[in-house]
Design an enzyme around this catalytic site. Structure first.
Site, short mmCIF file in Angstrom:
data_model
loop_
_atom_site.label_atom_id
_atom_site.label_comp_id
_atom_site.label_asym_id
_atom_site.label_seq_id
_atom_site.Cartn_x
_atom_site.Cartn_y
_atom_site.Cartn_z
N SER A 18 1.42 -0.89 -0.12
CA SER A 18 -0.17 0.57 0.01
C SER A 18 0.57 1.04 -0.04
O SER A 18 1.86 1.34 -0.75
CB SER A 18 -0.62 0.38 0.85
OG SER A 18 -1.94 0.82 0.84
N ASP A 45 -8.76 -6.70 -4.75
CA ASP A 45 -8.30 -5.27 -4.28
C ASP A 45 -9.39 -4.37 -4.66
O ASP A 45 -9.59 -3.84 -5.72
CB ASP A 45 -6.99 -4.96 -4.62
CG ASP A 45 -5.85 -4.05 -3.81
OD1 ASP A 45 -7.14 -3.22 -3.48
OD2 ASP A 45 -4.70 -4.13 -3.57
N HIS A 64 -6.89 -5.94 -0.40
CA HIS A 64 -5.59 -4.74 -0.38
C HIS A 64 -5.10 -5.36 1.38
O HIS A 64 -5.65 -4.45 2.61
CB HIS A 64 -6.42 -3.73 0.00
CG HIS A 64 -5.62 -2.25 -0.16
ND1 HIS A 64 -4.47 -2.35 -0.85
CD2 HIS A 64 -4.85 -1.78 0.66
CE1 HIS A 64 -3.61 -1.33 -0.70
NE2 HIS A 64 -3.82 -1.18 0.45
#
Length: 380
Positions: free
Chosen positions: A12, A107, A141
């Site tokens: 991320s 995601d 995610h």
């Protein structure tokens, strides 16, 4: 430690940071692992672009992520301009890098279109044979593991998901080549907490925590770590020790591979800046702290590079913070990474002792008794 064997990875905001670091310091880094990140300078210093074009983290219905939407050609030109003026290393240094990428099909935060653009970006500088891209894992995610975390399709803290896939191991094997199997026993190395203010003055005002962490596997404690490699792990948003304690440090999947392959792991720590600047303890990939955030002179970038230089220069590990007490408002304790927020209350890191409401009006004294471990009390 072998200076030619430094690599980075991240998830991320940590994935964006890993790309920044890989590009800016390409002459001293050999490769990068990127989970749910994006191309270099994707946000162009704009939080609006960061949250709508490079990710879907803005307001509901504001996501504009689309194939090719990050504008890779312009990002390549910006990279080349930075290299020409010396604010990043010459791009020729990227040619030999080993790049490992993963984007989960589920995601919803950094959709695959952004990672596809990252692949296009890297292909401009690196032969496709040196790039691995896994894009068929049904992961949300999160950092995928094969033995710890939430269900693979869940979005939520600590953003580590058990997907039956060892992402940390796979990226390390891709970057470094053949590795010994990961250790099956409990981690045999040790964590060293160190003071990040040695590398960046007043780190909490720049989105970095007071402390960072080093994982030193057996055999890398002496002789300056000769023969050992160094891998820098950038956590994602809300994965700093202030948010999840030592969960990411211990369960992201890196340590067992470090034990069996003499890889020292540097876990630098970001921290929140409230109320709106950086509330989720993300790394600076969109100019919340520094207009030069993606260049060698950026505050966070330069701080981590100094940590790397200290370790690869054969010097002793950074010294631990001195045992001491800290008296301040509960809000400041949280901002400094000594405590964390839970349902509007401040809890001391490590002991999880209740300090009262997380605000600027209630003051507490915390005593540090171990790495990221604080108790409510006072020093003699």
């Amino acid at each position: 430690m072998q200076t030619a064997n430094v690599s980075v990875s991240g998830l991320s905001s940590g994935g964006f940071m890993a790309v920044q670091f890989d590009v800016a310091y390409s002459a001293s880094v050999m490769g990068a692992g990127v989970v749910a990140g994006g191309p270099y300078y994707c946000a162009r210093g704009s939080v609006a672009k960061a949250t709508t074009i490079c990710s879907c983290t803005g307001t509901p219905y504001s996501c504009q992520v689309a194939p090719g939407g990050t504008g890779v050609n312009s990002l390549v030109k910006l990279t080349d301009q930075n290299a020409a003026n010396g604010t990043v290393d010459p791009t020729a240094g990227l040619a030999s890098h080993r790049i490992w990428m993963l984007s989960g099909t589920a995601d919803s935060v950094v959709p695959q279109a952004v990672m596809n653009d990252l692949q296009t970006y890297y292909r401009h500088y690196i032969n496709t044979a040196n790039i691995f891209y896994k894009q068929d894992l049904p992961a949300q995610h999160a950092m995928p593991t094969d033995n710890y975390g939430n269900s693979c399709d869940k979005l939520g803290s600590p953003y580590i998901n058990n997907c039956g896939y060892d992402a940390a191991g796979e990226l390390l094997k891709w970057i470094y080549g053949s590795l010994n199997n990961r250790a099956s026993a409990s981690p045999a190395g040790r964590f060293i907490e160190f003071d990040q203010s040695e590398f960046l003055s007043d780190p909490t005002s720049h989105g970095m925590a007071a402390s960072g962490y080093l994982y030193v596997p057996p055999g890398c404690d002496s002789n300056g770590g000769q023969g050992c490699r160094l891998h820098v792990v950038f956590h994602g948003c809300l994965q700093d020790t202030g948010s999840v304690g030592d969960t990411y440090l211990r369960h992201a999947g890196y340590n067992a591979w470090a034990d069996s392959n003499r890889i020292v792991l540097l876990y630098p720590q970001a921290a929140p800046i409230y109320p709106l600047t950086n509330p989720n303890a993300c790394w600076d990939w969109f100019n919340y702290d520094d207009a030069h955030y993606a260049q060698k002179g950026g505050h966070q970038m330069a701080a981590v590079k100094q940590m790397v230089d200290r370790l690869t220069g054969g010097a002793a590990p950074p010294p631990p913070p001195p045992t001491q007490c800290f008296t301040s408002s509960n809000r400041d304790h949280v901002l400094a990474g000594r405590a964390h927020d839970s349902l509007f209350r401040a809890l001391a890191n490590g002991s999880n002792q209740n300090m009262g409401l997380d605000n600027i009006f209630i003051h507490s004294t915390l005593k540090r008794t171990g790495p990221n471990f604080y108790v409510v009390g006072s020093c003699p």
